[in-house]
Design a protein around this motif. Structure first.
Motif, PDB file in Angstrom:
ATOM      1  N   ILE A  14       0.815  -1.223   0.000  1.00 36.81           N
ATOM      2  CA  ILE A  14       0.000   0.000   0.000  1.00 36.81           C
ATOM      3  C   ILE A  14       0.845   1.269   0.000  1.00 36.81           C
ATOM      4  O   ILE A  14       0.401   2.331  -0.426  1.00 36.81           O
ATOM      5  N   GLY A  15       2.087   1.182   0.472  1.00 40.98           N
ATOM      6  CA  GLY A  15       3.018   2.304   0.400  1.00 40.98           C
ATOM      7  C   GLY A  15       2.534   3.547   1.096  1.00 40.98           C
ATOM      8  O   GLY A  15       2.049   3.513   2.233  1.00 40.98           O
ATOM      9  N   THR A  16       2.623   4.678   0.406  1.00 34.87           N
ATOM     10  CA  THR A  16       2.239   5.969   0.991  1.00 34.87           C
ATOM     11  C   THR A  16       0.788   6.328   0.691  1.00 34.87           C
ATOM     12  O   THR A  16       0.372   7.456   0.926  1.00 34.87           O
ATOM     13  N   GLY A  17       0.032   5.374   0.140  1.00 30.19           N
ATOM     14  CA  GLY A  17      -1.393   5.610  -0.077  1.00 30.19           C
ATOM     15  C   GLY A  17      -1.735   6.309  -1.375  1.00 30.19           C
ATOM     16  O   GLY A  17      -2.833   6.854  -1.512  1.00 30.19           O
ATOM     17  N   ARG A  18      -0.832   6.274  -2.361  1.00 32.79           N
ATOM     18  CA  ARG A  18      -1.077   6.949  -3.641  1.00 32.79           C
ATOM     19  C   ARG A  18      -2.416   6.535  -4.251  1.00 32.79           C
ATOM     20  O   ARG A  18      -3.160   7.380  -4.762  1.00 32.79           O
ATOM     21  N   ALA A  47       3.954   5.308   7.568  1.00 28.57           N
ATOM     22  CA  ALA A  47       3.955   6.547   8.355  1.00 28.57           C
ATOM     23  C   ALA A  47       3.668   7.755   7.463  1.00 28.57           C
ATOM     24  O   ALA A  47       2.970   8.690   7.879  1.00 28.57           O
ATOM     25  N   ARG A  48       4.187   7.731   6.237  1.00 25.66           N
ATOM     26  CA  ARG A  48       3.914   8.824   5.295  1.00 25.66           C
ATOM     27  C   ARG A  48       2.429   8.855   4.943  1.00 25.66           C
ATOM     28  O   ARG A  48       1.830   9.932   4.826  1.00 25.66           O
ATOM     29  N   MET A  49       1.840   7.691   4.755  1.00 20.91           N
ATOM     30  CA  MET A  49       0.407   7.643   4.459  1.00 20.91           C
ATOM     31  C   MET A  49      -0.408   8.140   5.642  1.00 20.91           C
ATOM     32  O   MET A  49      -1.379   8.889   5.476  1.00 20.91           O
ATOM     33  N   ARG A  50      -0.023   7.721   6.847  1.00 21.09           N
ATOM     34  CA  ARG A  50      -0.756   8.122   8.051  1.00 21.09           C
ATOM     35  C   ARG A  50      -0.771   9.644   8.224  1.00 21.09           C
ATOM     36  O   ARG A  50      -1.699  10.205   8.819  1.00 21.09           O
ATOM     37  N   ALA A  51       0.258  10.318   7.722  1.00 18.82           N
ATOM     38  CA  ALA A  51       0.353  11.771   7.884  1.00 18.82           C
ATOM     39  C   ALA A  51      -0.546  12.522   6.900  1.00 18.82           C
ATOM     40  O   ALA A  51      -0.719  13.735   7.022  1.00 18.82           O
ATOM     41  N   LYS A  52      -1.137  11.825   5.940  1.00 17.15           N
ATOM     42  CA  LYS A  52      -1.998  12.459   4.948  1.00 17.15           C
ATOM     43  C   LYS A  52      -3.448  12.430   5.415  1.00 17.15           C
ATOM     44  O   LYS A  52      -3.835  11.561   6.204  1.00 17.15           O
ATOM     45  N   PRO A  53      -4.256  13.365   4.930  1.00 12.20           N
ATOM     46  CA  PRO A  53      -5.676  13.364   5.321  1.00 12.20           C
ATOM     47  C   PRO A  53      -6.350  12.034   4.980  1.00 12.20           C
ATOM     48  O   PRO A  53      -6.282  11.569   3.846  1.00 12.20           O
ATOM     49  N   GLY A  54      -6.990  11.440   5.964  1.00  9.62           N
ATOM     50  CA  GLY A  54      -7.671  10.167   5.766  1.00  9.62           C
ATOM     51  C   GLY A  54      -6.791   8.954   5.965  1.00  9.62           C
ATOM     52  O   GLY A  54      -7.292   7.824   6.041  1.00  9.62           O
ATOM     53  N   VAL A 110      -3.829  -1.222   8.171  1.00  4.86           N
ATOM     54  CA  VAL A 110      -2.648  -1.775   7.515  1.00  4.86           C
ATOM     55  C   VAL A 110      -2.098  -2.928   8.348  1.00  4.86           C
ATOM     56  O   VAL A 110      -1.958  -2.813   9.571  1.00  4.86           O
ATOM     57  N   SER A 111      -1.804  -4.023   7.687  1.00  5.80           N
ATOM     58  CA  SER A 111      -1.112  -5.152   8.313  1.00  5.80           C
ATOM     59  C   SER A 111       0.346  -5.093   7.864  1.00  5.80           C
ATOM     60  O   SER A 111       0.626  -5.068   6.658  1.00  5.80           O
ATOM     61  N   ILE A 112       1.269  -5.046   8.808  1.00  4.10           N
ATOM     62  CA  ILE A 112       2.692  -4.940   8.490  1.00  4.10           C
ATOM     63  C   ILE A 112       3.258  -6.328   8.191  1.00  4.10           C
ATOM     64  O   ILE A 112       3.125  -7.250   8.993  1.00  4.10           O
TER      65      ILE A 112
END
Length: 251
Positions: free
Chosen positions: A50-54, A77-84, A90-92
């Motif tokens: 899923i990466g950064t949620g692109r 963590a980059r995705m978590r910092a974005k709205p939504g 996420v399963s690591i």
């Protein structure tokens, strides 16, 4: 450099969304999400890598519940910092073997891998395991969608094994191919304004469309569609990529 985040640690994650690749352009993202939302329907979607949620974030904004599997905590963590981003589960772990609980919310109607991510699994065994893992998560009638390049062996001159794919005044990138093992190791070199250089290497395993079809068959899935890209342009012998869709039978 590889660490617990694989090859996508903090230094890569912080620059990942700055990519100039066409896959990051707004219209391409919209085309991708349009097609994935259609396959998801009223069900849930599982993104492998899923990466950064692109893709996950705009898909979730369409009302599709998305869950991701991702090895790199830095990318998440980059995705978590974005709205939504905080609302996407996420399963690591390695998406070839990591499982998601489907007892509570039921199986997924869609699973997908975009932007060559299937090639991050560097052995045929791992790629086969990925298909089997996906099949276990899909509901009957559910689909597995993969976007991946067609191996660029036609670009390799006789007696050589290197294909460059990016050149600029401050950076170069090229792939070294091994046609015996299907290894495709990408080398990235960047030079900063002060003249300092940075190099990193990421291993991949290239895979043919027919090989993916066999992996799907081993997992109990069957080919439904194959296109040149997200616009459903026909796949031909001159296509440099494909978007393929495999379906889990209903019986």
């Amino acid at each position: 450099m590889i660490d617990e985040d694989g090859y996508f640690g903090n230094r890569v994650a912080e620059r990942y969304d700055q990519s100039s690749s066409p896959q990051f352009q707004k219209d391409v993202v919209e085309q991708t999400v349009d097609l994935l939302a259609e396959f998801a329907g009223a069900g849930r979607a599982l993104e492998l890598g899923i990466g950064t949620g692109r893709i996950a974030l705009p898909l979730a904004r369409r009302g599709v519940p998305v869950h991701g599997i991702e090895l790199s905590r830095a990318m998440v963590a980059r995705m978590r910092a974005k709205p939504g981003g905080e609302r996407i589960g996420v399963s690591i772990g390695d998406f070839a073997t990591t499982t998601v609980d489907t007892k509570t919310d039921g199986p997924f109607s869609l699973a997908y891998l975009v932007f060559n991510t299937i090639m991050n699994l560097t052995s045929q065994e791992a790629q086969v395991a990925c298909f089997r893992n996906v099949a276990e998560h899909l509901a009957p009638g559910g689909c597995f969608v993969i976007e991946v390049m067609v191996p660029e062996l036609r670009k390799i001159p006789a007696g050589q094994n290197i294909v460059p794919f990016h050149t600029s005044p401050t950076g170069w990138a090229y792939t070294v191919y091994d046609t015996v093992t299907q290894d495709a190791t990408c080398h990235y070199i960047e030079v900063s304004q002060d003249g300092r250089g940075e190099a990193r290497t990421v291993p991949f395993r290239y895979v043919w469309p027919a090989e993916l079809d066999l992996m799907a068959q081993l997992a109990g899935l069957r080919l439904r569609d194959r296109w040149d890209g997200w616009t459903r342009k026909p796949f031909t012998e001159d296509s440099t990529q494909h978007v393929s869709v495999w379906e889990k039978p209903t019986s």
